[in-house]
Scaffold this motif. Structure first.
Motif, PDB file in Angstrom:
ATOM      1  N   ALA A  69       0.874  -1.173  -0.110  1.00  0.00           N
ATOM      2  CA  ALA A  69       0.128  -0.025   0.019  1.00  0.00           C
ATOM      3  C   ALA A  69       1.091   1.356  -0.022  1.00  0.00           C
ATOM      4  O   ALA A  69       0.348   2.481   0.038  1.00  0.00           O
ATOM      5  N   GLY A  70       2.095   0.984   0.207  1.00  0.00           N
ATOM      6  CA  GLY A  70       2.979   2.220  -0.150  1.00  0.00           C
ATOM      7  C   GLY A  70       3.362   2.900   1.170  1.00  0.00           C
ATOM      8  O   GLY A  70       3.752   4.056   1.169  1.00  0.00           O
ATOM      9  N   LEU A  71       3.172   2.246   2.599  1.00  0.00           N
ATOM     10  CA  LEU A  71       3.421   2.790   3.605  1.00  0.00           C
ATOM     11  C   LEU A  71       5.010   2.939   4.024  1.00  0.00           C
ATOM     12  O   LEU A  71       5.770   2.222   3.422  1.00  0.00           O
ATOM     13  N   THR A  72       5.256   3.784   4.842  1.00  0.00           N
ATOM     14  CA  THR A  72       6.843   3.860   5.374  1.00  0.00           C
ATOM     15  C   THR A  72       7.081   2.459   6.442  1.00  0.00           C
ATOM     16  O   THR A  72       6.300   1.905   6.608  1.00  0.00           O
ATOM     17  N   GLU A  73       8.327   2.325   6.352  1.00  0.00           N
ATOM     18  CA  GLU A  73       9.061   1.261   6.909  1.00  0.00           C
ATOM     19  C   GLU A  73       8.370   0.981   8.142  1.00  0.00           C
ATOM     20  O   GLU A  73       7.909   0.026   8.692  1.00  0.00           O
ATOM     21  N   LEU A  74       8.214   1.964   8.909  1.00  0.00           N
ATOM     22  CA  LEU A  74       7.897   2.103  10.445  1.00  0.00           C
ATOM     23  C   LEU A  74       6.267   1.637  10.501  1.00  0.00           C
ATOM     24  O   LEU A  74       5.910   0.755  11.319  1.00  0.00           O
ATOM     25  N   ALA A  75       5.591   2.114   9.573  1.00  0.00           N
ATOM     26  CA  ALA A  75       4.052   1.989   9.719  1.00  0.00           C
ATOM     27  C   ALA A  75       3.792   0.650   9.223  1.00  0.00           C
ATOM     28  O   ALA A  75       2.979  -0.261   9.603  1.00  0.00           O
ATOM     29  N   CYS A  76       4.855  -0.010   8.321  1.00  0.00           N
ATOM     30  CA  CYS A  76       4.523  -1.530   7.866  1.00  0.00           C
ATOM     31  C   CYS A  76       4.871  -2.504   9.065  1.00  0.00           C
ATOM     32  O   CYS A  76       4.328  -3.327   9.274  1.00  0.00           O
ATOM     33  N   VAL A  77       6.039  -2.200  10.000  1.00  0.00           N
ATOM     34  CA  VAL A  77       6.192  -2.907  11.057  1.00  0.00           C
ATOM     35  C   VAL A  77       5.185  -2.693  12.121  1.00  0.00           C
ATOM     36  O   VAL A  77       4.387  -3.772  12.433  1.00  0.00           O
ATOM     37  N   LEU A  78       4.489  -1.604  12.417  1.00  0.00           N
ATOM     38  CA  LEU A  78       3.321  -1.434  13.289  1.00  0.00           C
ATOM     39  C   LEU A  78       2.095  -2.433  12.695  1.00  0.00           C
ATOM     40  O   LEU A  78       1.394  -2.653  13.400  1.00  0.00           O
ATOM     41  N   LEU A  79       1.727  -2.034  11.558  1.00  0.00           N
ATOM     42  CA  LEU A  79       0.588  -2.694  11.082  1.00  0.00           C
ATOM     43  C   LEU A  79       0.852  -4.316  10.991  1.00  0.00           C
ATOM     44  O   LEU A  79      -0.340  -4.788  11.051  1.00  0.00           O
ATOM     45  N   GLY A  80       2.071  -4.709  10.711  1.00  0.00           N
ATOM     46  CA  GLY A  80       2.472  -6.036  10.950  1.00  0.00           C
ATOM     47  C   GLY A  80       1.949  -6.520  12.249  1.00  0.00           C
ATOM     48  O   GLY A  80       1.404  -7.604  12.333  1.00  0.00           O
ATOM     49  N   ILE A  81       2.520  -5.895  13.222  1.00  0.00           N
ATOM     50  CA  ILE A  81       2.056  -6.024  14.461  1.00  0.00           C
ATOM     51  C   ILE A  81       0.673  -6.096  14.917  1.00  0.00           C
ATOM     52  O   ILE A  81       0.184  -7.145  15.517  1.00  0.00           O
ATOM     53  N   THR A  82       0.209  -5.300  14.419  1.00  0.00           N
ATOM     54  CA  THR A  82      -1.389  -4.969  14.619  1.00  0.00           C
ATOM     55  C   THR A  82      -2.003  -6.231  14.023  1.00  0.00           C
ATOM     56  O   THR A  82      -3.051  -6.658  14.855  1.00  0.00           O
ATOM     57  N   THR A  83      -1.828  -6.404  12.693  1.00  0.00           N
ATOM     58  CA  THR A  83      -2.394  -7.649  12.117  1.00  0.00           C
ATOM     59  C   THR A  83      -2.380  -8.871  12.927  1.00  0.00           C
ATOM     60  O   THR A  83      -3.146  -9.788  13.119  1.00  0.00           O
ATOM     61  N   ALA A  84      -0.728  -9.315  13.345  1.00  0.00           N
ATOM     62  CA  ALA A  84      -0.552 -10.375  14.346  1.00  0.00           C
ATOM     63  C   ALA A  84      -1.493 -10.351  15.426  1.00  0.00           C
ATOM     64  O   ALA A  84      -1.731 -11.741  16.064  1.00  0.00           O
ATOM     65  N   VAL A  85      -1.423  -9.443  16.529  1.00  0.00           N
ATOM     66  CA  VAL A  85      -1.939  -9.475  17.797  1.00  0.00           C
ATOM     67  C   VAL A  85      -3.233  -8.718  17.865  1.00  0.00           C
ATOM     68  O   VAL A  85      -4.260  -8.998  18.912  1.00  0.00           O
ATOM     69  N   GLY A  86      -3.760  -7.977  16.786  1.00  0.00           N
ATOM     70  CA  GLY A  86      -5.145  -7.644  16.850  1.00  0.00           C
ATOM     71  C   GLY A  86      -6.477  -8.453  17.092  1.00  0.00           C
ATOM     72  O   GLY A  86      -7.052  -8.263  17.783  1.00  0.00           O
ATOM     73  N   GLY A  87      -6.314  -9.558  16.206  1.00  0.00           N
ATOM     74  CA  GLY A  87      -7.482 -10.267  16.379  1.00  0.00           C
ATOM     75  C   GLY A  87      -7.601 -10.952  17.674  1.00  0.00           C
ATOM     76  O   GLY A  87      -8.811 -10.931  18.233  1.00  0.00           O
TER      77      GLY A  87
END
Lengths: 193, 193, 193
Positions: free
Chosen positions: B113-131
């Motif tokens: 989606a073209g986000l920054t590196e940090l945003a990608c890391v934060l969204l990776g964590i969100t996806t993994a622990v959010g559910g």
């Protein structure tokens, strides 16, 4: 948005807002807590739907009229005109009205945003059950939707499926809508006996 | 979306959906509650990611196939084919598989989606622990993620950082992906001993 | 974004992040739980605001600097430099600072996104009270916002209304802003006596 659709949204909002104000009263929250819990119950489902559709700010933020039924519900509960022990039956009726109307409006609004049939059904269910779930989660209660006594999500799902079917067949929701809402409402009330 | 990425998403969804269905069973929820809690556990992380990315309706709403692993998990738990006391160990394995796959897919989807590196890391964590967090919050439990026994978010964070590094170096995730997932999975399993 | 607005956002983020780290310490969460609860308290209100505005990824995801006050808060609490029993009064001051700053920044950011006056007020309130509410919900506590002792949302609402009034009259927020924040802060502190 269609005036009729807006009217149906506002009636549903009022019904759920009443449930929020009553829960706030039971938990001893003050007037601010009552406004917040009513807003969450009345507007939460629609806001979740609009955020998931993802086309800009939620309708409830764009149109001030959405706050009117919330404030009315808070006033009616705070002044004691709506009262839990006396009108418990009446309130379950209100809640069932909200459920039956929101599964319709949620589905129609998702449809008008151009989503797939399945997404419309899921967003119809989200709109119908979302506000009540947020109300309970924020007030630190196990959501009523998980209460084994009384069917809650199934009537909403049926309503959303019927609404998508009507929209696919290009039936007029002016005629099909009330019929679908009546089916959802009746199912919900029967499950409460 | 890439077929391989979708397959990985669906396996992760299944793993988390099983955890939701088992929690619903433990809390005495009915079949509807089981479907809702499984959906939240299996799809909640990805939906949160997509809402935060903000480019239209979540993938789980656009593609009906996402519901298949959820329904499969519910059926397997309701029929008793998956059972908590007997297969507790197996389930922790499933959960760790979900964690290791979702921190990968979340990071990759945010990257695309073209986000920054940090945003990608934060969204990776969100996806993994959010559910899992949504599952516990909605069921009125303190989220497992706060359980001092067993490291949960750290492996997900490491996986997301490694995935962003691989993407930045233009490494093929076909090769790097399985390695990263294995590291995350191993870390999580070791912490459970 | 304006440098001054960003600075105000970061100070508010720090104040709320401290409250999250302290709650994590009280509940016995580990360092990861502390980071998560601090992030939620410090960034949750702004993320909710940005998701509701609906114009792409939240500011906190786009700009790495937003994580700095969160990490600083966690370190200060974990090292014992900030400590609940000794500095309880100081922390209520920090929290009131956060509230008074976030109702301003939330309103201004919504205004700059072109929303209506009412939407700006609602998003100002959401920004101010959202992070704290998420912190409490995720930690399985009844949100402080519902605590009948101490007025919380009313000062935030007043601040948001004053900010929209100032923006409508094209007053310079460089001058009006500190005044509004001081009013909100004072109201909140008086309610705590």
């Amino acid at each position: 948005m269609d005036v009729l659709l807006l009217a149906v949204e506002l009636i549903g909002t009022f019904a759920f807002a009443v449930s929020g104000a009553l829960l706030a009263a039971r938990k001893g929250f003050d007037v601010v807590g009552s406004v917040l819990l009513s807003s969450m119950a009345g507007l939460g489902g629609g806001v979740a739907r609009d955020v998931l559709i993802g086309y800009g700010p939620p309708l409830a933020l764009q149109n001030p009229i959405y706050l009117a039924p919330v404030l009315l519900a808070v006033v009616l509960v705070l002044t004691g005109l709506l009262h839990e022990t006396r009108l418990r039956r009446t309130l379950l009726v209100f809640d069932a009205v909200g459920l039956s109307l929101f599964c319709l409006t949620g589905t129609v609004i998702a449809w008008e945003a151009g989503l797939t049939e399945l997404a419309c059904v899921l967003l119809g269910i989200t709109t119908a059950v979302g506000g009540g779930a947020m109300r309970d989660v924020v007030a630190n209660e196990t959501p009523q939707i998980f209460n084994p006594r009384g069917v809650y999500a199934v009537p909403a799902m049926l309503g959303a499926v019927l609404a998508v079917t009507a929209l696919s067949l290009e039936l007029s929701l002016l005629w099909a809508g009330p019929g679908i809402a009546l089916v959802v409402f009746t199912l919900r009330m029967i499950s409460l006996r």
